[in-house]
Design an enzyme around this catalytic site. Sequence first.
Site, mmCIF file in Angstrom:
data_model
loop_
_atom_site.group_PDB
_atom_site.id
_atom_site.type_symbol
_atom_site.label_atom_id
_atom_site.label_comp_id
_atom_site.label_asym_id
_atom_site.label_seq_id
_atom_site.Cartn_x
_atom_site.Cartn_y
_atom_site.Cartn_z
ATOM 1 N N HIS A 1 0.825 -1.214 0.000
ATOM 2 C CA HIS A 1 0.000 0.000 0.000
ATOM 3 C C HIS A 1 0.856 1.259 0.000
ATOM 4 O O HIS A 1 0.361 2.329 0.309
ATOM 5 C CB HIS A 1 -0.909 0.010 1.248
ATOM 6 C CG HIS A 1 -1.916 -1.098 1.251
ATOM 7 N ND1 HIS A 1 -2.324 -1.729 2.395
ATOM 8 C CD2 HIS A 1 -2.589 -1.704 0.248
ATOM 9 C CE1 HIS A 1 -3.210 -2.671 2.105
ATOM 10 N NE2 HIS A 1 -3.379 -2.673 0.807
ATOM 11 N N HIS A 2 2.143 1.111 -0.346
ATOM 12 C CA HIS A 2 2.996 2.315 -0.286
ATOM 13 C C HIS A 2 2.553 3.348 -1.309
ATOM 14 O O HIS A 2 2.819 4.528 -1.161
ATOM 15 C CB HIS A 2 4.473 1.965 -0.466
ATOM 16 C CG HIS A 2 4.880 1.697 -1.883
ATOM 17 N ND1 HIS A 2 4.491 0.563 -2.560
ATOM 18 C CD2 HIS A 2 5.613 2.416 -2.753
ATOM 19 C CE1 HIS A 2 4.985 0.608 -3.790
ATOM 20 N NE2 HIS A 2 5.664 1.719 -3.926
ATOM 21 N N ARG A 3 1.900 2.878 -2.356
ATOM 22 C CA ARG A 3 1.222 3.783 -3.291
ATOM 23 C C ARG A 3 -0.154 3.207 -3.578
ATOM 24 O O ARG A 3 -0.319 1.976 -3.643
ATOM 25 C CB ARG A 3 1.993 3.876 -4.601
ATOM 26 C CG ARG A 3 3.342 4.568 -4.477
ATOM 27 C CD ARG A 3 3.717 5.210 -5.802
ATOM 28 N NE ARG A 3 5.119 5.544 -5.884
ATOM 29 C CZ ARG A 3 5.671 6.606 -5.311
ATOM 30 N NH1 ARG A 3 4.931 7.408 -4.593
ATOM 31 N NH2 ARG A 3 6.954 6.855 -5.444
ATOM 32 N N LYS B 1 -2.482 -2.430 -7.898
ATOM 33 C CA LYS B 1 -2.758 -2.809 -9.294
ATOM 34 C C LYS B 1 -2.223 -4.197 -9.552
ATOM 35 O O LYS B 1 -1.106 -4.527 -9.155
ATOM 36 C CB LYS B 1 -2.043 -1.806 -10.216
ATOM 37 C CG LYS B 1 -2.384 -1.957 -11.670
ATOM 38 C CD LYS B 1 -3.448 -0.963 -12.068
ATOM 39 C CE LYS B 1 -3.996 -1.194 -13.450
ATOM 40 N NZ LYS B 1 -4.833 -2.382 -13.586
ATOM 41 N N LYS C 1 7.567 -4.467 -10.050
ATOM 42 C CA LYS C 1 7.396 -4.114 -11.470
ATOM 43 C C LYS C 1 6.949 -2.656 -11.620
ATOM 44 O O LYS C 1 7.511 -1.895 -12.407
ATOM 45 C CB LYS C 1 6.331 -5.053 -12.059
ATOM 46 C CG LYS C 1 6.263 -5.112 -13.550
ATOM 47 C CD LYS C 1 5.162 -6.057 -14.006
ATOM 48 C CE LYS C 1 5.416 -7.494 -13.607
ATOM 49 N NZ LYS C 1 4.434 -8.437 -14.164
ATOM 50 N N LYS D 1 -2.691 -8.751 -6.842
ATOM 51 C CA LYS D 1 -3.031 -9.822 -7.787
ATOM 52 C C LYS D 1 -4.306 -10.494 -7.318
ATOM 53 O O LYS D 1 -4.586 -10.542 -6.118
ATOM 54 C CB LYS D 1 -1.915 -10.876 -7.830
ATOM 55 C CG LYS D 1 -1.873 -11.617 -9.145
ATOM 56 C CD LYS D 1 -1.203 -10.769 -10.205
ATOM 57 C CE LYS D 1 -1.160 -11.426 -11.547
ATOM 58 N NZ LYS D 1 -0.358 -10.625 -12.496
ATOM 59 N N SER E 1 -1.903 -0.100 -18.799
ATOM 60 C CA SER E 1 -3.049 -0.061 -17.881
ATOM 61 C C SER E 1 -3.069 1.263 -17.118
ATOM 62 O O SER E 1 -4.134 1.846 -16.864
ATOM 63 C CB SER E 1 -2.968 -1.210 -16.873
ATOM 64 O OG SER E 1 -3.539 -2.377 -17.403
HETATM 65 P P1 NAD Z 1 -3.273 -16.360 -21.611
HETATM 66 O O1 NAD Z 1 -4.227 -17.147 -20.796
HETATM 67 O O2 NAD Z 1 -3.782 -15.381 -22.599
HETATM 68 O O3 NAD Z 1 -2.275 -17.339 -22.398
HETATM 69 C C1 NAD Z 1 -1.451 -18.304 -21.803
HETATM 70 C C2 NAD Z 1 -1.185 -19.395 -22.842
HETATM 71 O O4 NAD Z 1 -0.204 -20.290 -22.329
HETATM 72 C C3 NAD Z 1 -2.434 -20.217 -23.156
HETATM 73 O O5 NAD Z 1 -2.631 -20.254 -24.554
HETATM 74 C C4 NAD Z 1 -2.103 -21.599 -22.581
HETATM 75 O O6 NAD Z 1 -2.685 -22.652 -23.337
HETATM 76 C C5 NAD Z 1 -0.585 -21.614 -22.687
HETATM 77 N N1 NAD Z 1 0.058 -22.564 -21.782
HETATM 78 C C6 NAD Z 1 -0.269 -22.875 -20.500
HETATM 79 N N2 NAD Z 1 0.579 -23.789 -20.015
HETATM 80 C C7 NAD Z 1 1.459 -24.064 -20.993
HETATM 81 C C8 NAD Z 1 2.585 -24.940 -21.108
HETATM 82 N N3 NAD Z 1 2.971 -25.712 -20.085
HETATM 83 N N4 NAD Z 1 3.283 -24.974 -22.282
HETATM 84 C C9 NAD Z 1 2.912 -24.190 -23.316
HETATM 85 N N5 NAD Z 1 1.850 -23.348 -23.273
HETATM 86 C C10 NAD Z 1 1.139 -23.293 -22.128
HETATM 87 O O7 NAD Z 1 -2.318 -15.654 -20.527
HETATM 88 P P2 NAD Z 1 -1.449 -14.344 -20.746
HETATM 89 O O8 NAD Z 1 -2.267 -13.178 -20.340
HETATM 90 O O9 NAD Z 1 -0.813 -14.385 -22.083
HETATM 91 O O10 NAD Z 1 -0.354 -14.546 -19.596
HETATM 92 C C11 NAD Z 1 0.799 -15.363 -19.787
HETATM 93 C C12 NAD Z 1 1.848 -15.004 -18.746
HETATM 94 O O11 NAD Z 1 2.172 -13.612 -18.852
HETATM 95 C C13 NAD Z 1 1.444 -15.215 -17.293
HETATM 96 O O12 NAD Z 1 2.586 -15.566 -16.553
HETATM 97 C C14 NAD Z 1 0.968 -13.837 -16.861
HETATM 98 O O13 NAD Z 1 1.052 -13.655 -15.469
HETATM 99 C C15 NAD Z 1 1.976 -12.973 -17.596
HETATM 100 N N6 NAD Z 1 1.555 -11.583 -17.829
HETATM 101 C C16 NAD Z 1 0.412 -11.289 -18.493
HETATM 102 C C17 NAD Z 1 0.077 -9.956 -18.734
HETATM 103 C C18 NAD Z 1 -1.135 -9.544 -19.545
HETATM 104 O O14 NAD Z 1 -1.268 -8.345 -19.851
HETATM 105 N N7 NAD Z 1 -2.009 -10.453 -19.925
HETATM 106 C C19 NAD Z 1 0.900 -8.927 -18.241
HETATM 107 C C20 NAD Z 1 2.077 -9.263 -17.565
HETATM 108 C C21 NAD Z 1 2.394 -10.606 -17.376
#
Ligand code: NAD
Length: 474
Positions: free
Chosen positions: A68-70, A74, A98, A110, A366
């Site tokens: 909660h420092h800011r 998110k 991040k 989260k 975002s």
């Molecule tokens: P998503 O659900 O859109 O896609 C994830 C994909 O990974 C799916 O297609 C799934 O089938 C595939 N997958 C799952 N397990 C797998 C495996 N063992 N081998 C190969 N493919 C596999 O999710 P996303 O939003 O793209 O998020 C992916 C990662 O990025 C997560 O770690 C998330 O925390 C991180 N992330 C997402 C965002 C965002 O804006 N969506 C931002 C920062 C970080």
Amino acid sequence: MDTPSDTHNLFFDSVSAYFDRAADLMSFPAGLLDQVKSCNSVYRMKFPVKDDDGNIVVIEAYRVQHSHHRLPCKGGIRFSPHVTQTETVALAALMTYKCALVGVPFGGAKGSVRFDPKTCSPEFRERVTRRYTAELIKKNFIGPQIDVPAPDYGTGEQEMSWIADTYRAMKFNEPDTYACVTGKPLALHGIPGRREATGLGVQLGIGECLAHEDDMTALGLTTGLPGKRVIVQGLGNVGSYSAHFLQKNGALIVGIAELGGGIYDPAGIDLRRAAHHFKENGSFAGCGIGAFFENPRDVLEQPCDILVPAALENQITAENASRIQAKIIAEAANGPVDHEAEEILRDRGILVIPDLYLNAGGVTVSYFEWLRNLSHVGFDRMSTRLSELTKTHLIEAVEHLTGRTLDPAERASVTAGPREVDFVHTALAETMAVAYHSIHDAWKTKDLPDLRTAAYYVAIDRVCRSYQAHGIFP
Ligand code: NAD
């Protein structure tokens, strides 16, 4: 075989170990560092939702506000049958670091909901999302100045719409209701550029890394993206846009790993064709592109220059780290490399671009969406036409002086004002460049072991200073 809770503990241990490694090199009071590391609030809930046959299903879910420092806090919301409280806490902590690293003035958070969004009906998914939102509202765990969720694994624009709509229905008299969540579709006060923001940020971040000649020479690579062979794991939001922008900027996508199998072709993969097949069939089996691997993890071990894990945490562990052939691992997902693997990779001279920097494009845009929702005006509205007029006057003056006139098409392209997406993309590029510069500088000037330690170092330093500025630890 590890259970989900084992792997999530491993992830939590990794985030904790990375924090400690950087914090041990800093001179802030131990209590202050303890506070920065500690998770401020965890809300664990269980709520009933009716399935499509009218039966009651009890859903377990979490919202974690790490810092909660800011404010607001998110962080994305994850839908998966494997989520745990430990995983959510680790992901929320990463969000704090991040945001600090890329200058986004939020605390980390989260959310996660334990069910499988891929096997249920859209109606069930909607009921779960709306009920989860209502639970957050009841406990004051969501709001434009409190805590602002976004998409993550298993969620996207549709879920963000349901969250915004539920919030608005229950907080009808609030002025800024749409700023309660980001990653919304354009039709519901989203911002152009958010959908692709994380993947674009991944490409920009890799580009920053590849620009440093000394670092590339040490890896036996040339500078720049063109011709670099890339393997991507996960073809969801982050993976597909990362692959798209990397390919657009000259990289060769040679491998893709997804659930149900992966493909590898050293001559390069037609991304559009591969993605189309995967979308239609839910697997790469039978797509006829390159070699097919039944076990997608095997694709990660194929020859390439850059490996982009964009699926989930703990994909590269002590078990497979020695077989990775990439020279750079670009962490598009959160926590794909665990701390044991990282030691092995470092000893083998493999460079890891850390998650808290590389996938920060999503939270950066975002932040722009949140600002746009609070100001109730798009970034282009007040300046695009003015910019066009200014450039037109300049062109007219140059034409007058030189006696040469541009043809209408040339003139239109030279004088066009920026669209809102141009503001977003350029501000994102600037953010990724400035943040890379700060971690690269810390890495080299403070003689830190690697880029991740440098990223944690910079982030922890900023959060500590923020606490100190508040007078909590004079
Ligand atoms: P998503 O659900 O859109 O896609 C994830 C994909 O990974 C799916 O297609 C799934 O089938 C595939 N997958 C799952 N397990 C797998 C495996 N063992 N081998 C190969 N493919 C596999 O999710 P996303 O939003 O793209 O998020 C992916 C990662 O990025 C997560 O770690 C998330 O925390 C991180 N992330 C997402 C965002 C965002 O804006 N969506 C931002 C920062 C970080």
